[in-house]
Design a protein around this motif. Structure first.
Motif, mmCIF file in Angstrom:
data_model
loop_
_atom_site.group_PDB
_atom_site.id
_atom_site.type_symbol
_atom_site.label_atom_id
_atom_site.label_comp_id
_atom_site.label_asym_id
_atom_site.label_seq_id
_atom_site.Cartn_x
_atom_site.Cartn_y
_atom_site.Cartn_z
ATOM 1 N N THR A 37 -16.507 -53.983 -38.371
ATOM 2 C CA THR A 37 -17.422 -55.108 -38.162
ATOM 3 C C THR A 37 -18.764 -54.631 -37.625
ATOM 4 N N VAL A 38 -18.742 -53.699 -36.665
ATOM 5 C CA VAL A 38 -19.988 -53.137 -36.139
ATOM 6 C C VAL A 38 -20.797 -52.503 -37.273
ATOM 7 N N ALA A 39 -20.139 -51.655 -38.076
ATOM 8 C CA ALA A 39 -20.831 -50.954 -39.161
ATOM 9 C C ALA A 39 -21.347 -51.934 -40.205
ATOM 10 N N TYR A 40 -20.542 -52.939 -40.544
ATOM 11 C CA TYR A 40 -20.961 -53.908 -41.565
ATOM 12 C C TYR A 40 -22.155 -54.727 -41.087
ATOM 13 N N GLU A 41 -22.142 -55.150 -39.829
ATOM 14 C CA GLU A 41 -23.258 -55.947 -39.324
ATOM 15 C C GLU A 41 -24.542 -55.128 -39.254
ATOM 16 N N MET A 42 -24.415 -53.840 -39.091
ATOM 17 C CA MET A 42 -25.595 -52.990 -39.077
ATOM 18 C C MET A 42 -26.099 -52.682 -40.483
ATOM 19 N N LEU A 43 -25.196 -52.689 -41.469
ATOM 20 C CA LEU A 43 -25.556 -52.227 -42.803
ATOM 21 C C LEU A 43 -25.615 -53.323 -43.857
ATOM 22 N N GLY A 44 -24.829 -54.396 -43.687
ATOM 23 C CA GLY A 44 -24.788 -55.438 -44.701
ATOM 24 C C GLY A 44 -24.079 -55.006 -45.964
ATOM 25 N N SER A 45 -23.352 -53.903 -45.883
ATOM 26 C CA SER A 45 -22.653 -53.359 -47.045
ATOM 27 C C SER A 45 -21.268 -52.899 -46.623
ATOM 28 N N ALA A 46 -20.238 -53.481 -47.213
ATOM 29 C CA ALA A 46 -18.870 -53.086 -46.882
ATOM 30 C C ALA A 46 -18.574 -51.683 -47.374
ATOM 31 N N ALA A 47 -19.094 -51.328 -48.540
ATOM 32 C CA ALA A 47 -18.849 -49.989 -49.078
ATOM 33 C C ALA A 47 -19.439 -48.929 -48.154
ATOM 34 N N ASP A 48 -20.659 -49.155 -47.685
ATOM 35 C CA ASP A 48 -21.275 -48.193 -46.768
ATOM 36 C C ASP A 48 -20.583 -48.210 -45.415
ATOM 37 N N ALA A 49 -20.119 -49.386 -44.982
ATOM 38 C CA ALA A 49 -19.385 -49.461 -43.717
ATOM 39 C C ALA A 49 -18.102 -48.637 -43.788
ATOM 40 N N GLU A 50 -17.418 -48.682 -44.922
ATOM 41 C CA GLU A 50 -16.205 -47.884 -45.083
ATOM 42 C C GLU A 50 -16.530 -46.393 -45.051
ATOM 43 N N ASP A 51 -17.642 -46.001 -45.656
ATOM 44 C CA ASP A 51 -18.049 -44.592 -45.602
ATOM 45 C C ASP A 51 -18.331 -44.179 -44.155
ATOM 46 N N VAL A 52 -18.967 -45.053 -43.399
ATOM 47 C CA VAL A 52 -19.258 -44.764 -41.999
ATOM 48 C C VAL A 52 -17.969 -44.619 -41.202
ATOM 49 N N LEU A 53 -16.974 -45.453 -41.493
ATOM 50 C CA LEU A 53 -15.692 -45.336 -40.807
ATOM 51 C C LEU A 53 -15.026 -43.992 -41.112
ATOM 52 N N GLN A 54 -15.148 -43.525 -42.346
ATOM 53 C CA GLN A 54 -14.578 -42.230 -42.701
ATOM 54 C C GLN A 54 -15.265 -41.110 -41.928
ATOM 55 N N GLU A 55 -16.586 -41.187 -41.829
ATOM 56 C CA GLU A 55 -17.337 -40.191 -41.076
ATOM 57 C C GLU A 55 -16.980 -40.258 -39.588
ATOM 58 N N THR A 56 -16.783 -41.475 -39.093
ATOM 59 C CA THR A 56 -16.408 -41.662 -37.690
ATOM 60 C C THR A 56 -15.051 -41.028 -37.413
ATOM 61 N N TRP A 57 -14.109 -41.232 -38.330
ATOM 62 C CA TRP A 57 -12.771 -40.656 -38.164
ATOM 63 C C TRP A 57 -12.832 -39.125 -38.117
ATOM 64 N N LEU A 58 -13.610 -38.536 -38.987
ATOM 65 C CA LEU A 58 -13.699 -37.069 -39.036
ATOM 66 C C LEU A 58 -14.242 -36.502 -37.723
ATOM 67 N N ARG A 59 -15.150 -37.226 -37.092
ATOM 68 C CA ARG A 59 -15.674 -36.775 -35.803
ATOM 69 C C ARG A 59 -14.691 -37.083 -34.669
ATOM 70 N N TRP A 60 -14.059 -38.225 -34.754
ATOM 71 C CA TRP A 60 -13.133 -38.650 -33.708
ATOM 72 C C TRP A 60 -11.925 -37.729 -33.613
ATOM 73 N N VAL A 61 -11.404 -37.277 -34.738
ATOM 74 C CA VAL A 61 -10.190 -36.468 -34.738
ATOM 75 C C VAL A 61 -10.433 -35.106 -34.096
ATOM 76 N N GLY A 62 -11.701 -34.707 -33.980
ATOM 77 C CA GLY A 62 -12.000 -33.439 -33.344
ATOM 78 C C GLY A 62 -12.326 -33.552 -31.867
ATOM 79 N N VAL A 63 -12.279 -34.765 -31.326
ATOM 80 C CA VAL A 63 -12.607 -34.993 -29.920
ATOM 81 C C VAL A 63 -11.392 -34.689 -29.043
ATOM 82 N N GLU A 64 -11.617 -34.049 -27.895
ATOM 83 C CA GLU A 64 -10.552 -33.852 -26.910
ATOM 84 C C GLU A 64 -10.324 -35.180 -26.178
#
Length: 312
Positions: A37-64
């Motif tokens: 919802t945060v990503a979609y409200e910033m972008l107005g695009s569900a497809a781009d929001a999903e891409d942002v979530l994928q990028e977020t996951w890749l960074r999150w999984v490397g966090v201690e």
């Protein structure tokens, strides 16, 4: 001498690594709808929001995770930064977009309308207002006004000082207040207006259509250069009636309409000969239709057949 081998799980990963991934996955899944919802409200695009979530996951999984005090806040910070990067790239892409641009419509659950602030924040009308903000103003407005984050949390997400964020928030609020829709309307009034609008469309009753439209109604459409769309907004009830009667959809063309909830508000799915042709989102104020947002670009209709969860 025996050879030392590191113990692994069924996935071939060391146990501590697998445990970290499992913990990261659990936290990400718990907050996924919020992050979308945060990503979609910033972008107005569900497809781009999903891409942002994928990028977020890749960074999150490397966090201690042991170093993270508030997982929700940390994830929101990551998704905001990724969305800001994507938003700046999208602005360049929109400069070459063929015809008017509208947000990607989402089929939402009926209970979204019960949260008035959330429903307004994801509405087509509000997303168009947010398009007039700078990327940083948009991020600050969304995080503060919609998700009620503290200024300190927002400052970390947008790489500004809390004092600067306060100033940006004040400026963004004033900008949005001058352009936002005039106010909320009751669910009953919205339902009645949509039903009246649908009947007028289906029967071709031009007088009934004129009666349900506000005098200053505005109609916009987005075909993305793939489907025919209006080259510019149409303003005024008489012009919109003429458009609906002779332009967008004519009786006898195999047209059917289905009432649905799009972006937390009333809308019609339009089919021609049984095939989905577009989404007509409707803005209702004071019992009359004040805005029509017509999305025909097929690249923006992929999520219309399934419900998308948005939440705060």
């Amino acid at each position: 001498m025996s050879e030392h081998r590191e113990r692994t799980t069924d996935t071939g990963e060391p146990p501590d690594r697998a445990d970290r991934v499992d913990s990261a996955t659990e936290a990400f899944v718990a907050h996924r709808n919020l992050l979308f919802t945060v990503a979609y409200e910033m972008l107005g695009s569900a497809a781009d929001a999903e891409d942002v979530l994928q990028e977020t996951w890749l960074r999150w999984v490397g966090v201690e995770l042991d170093t993270v005090r508030d997982q929700r806040a940390y994830l929101v910070r990551i998704v905001t930064r990724q969305a800001l990067d994507r938003l700046r790239a999208l602005r360049r892409r929109k400069e070459s977009y063929v015809g008017p641009w509208l947000p990607e419509p989402l089929l939402t659950a009926p209970d979204v309308a019960d949260d008035v602030e959330l429903a307004e924040s994801v509405s087509m009308a509000m997303l168009l207002v947010l398009e007039t903000l700078t990327p940083t103003e948009r991020a600050v407005f969304v995080l503060r006004e919609v998700f009620d984050l503290e200024y300190g949390e927002i400052a970390e997400a947008v790489d500004k000082t809390p004092a600067a964020v306060r100033q940006i928030a004040h400026r963004a609020r004033a900008h949005v207040a001058a352009r936002r829709p005039r106010g909320a309307v009751s669910a009953a009034d919205t339902r009645d207006a949509l039903q009246a609008f649908q009947r007028a469309i289906e029967t071709g009753d031009l007088q009934s259509l004129l009666d349900i439209l506000a005098p200053d109604v505005v109609a916009l459409s987005d075909g993305g250069g793939i489907k025919h769309a209006l080259p510019r907004p149409i303003l005024g009830a008489a012009k919109v009636v003429r458009l609906l009667a002779t332009g967008w959809y004519k009786r006898g063309t195999g047209m059917s309409v289905e009432p649905v909830q799009i972006n937390g508000g009333p809308a019609l799915l339009v089919r021609l000969d049984g095939e989905l042709d577009g989404v007509l989102a409707v803005r209702v104020e004071n019992g009359r239709v004040t805005g029509l947002y017509h999305v025909r670009n097929p690249e923006k209709l992929s999520r219309i057949e399934r419900e998308t969860t948005v939440t705060r």
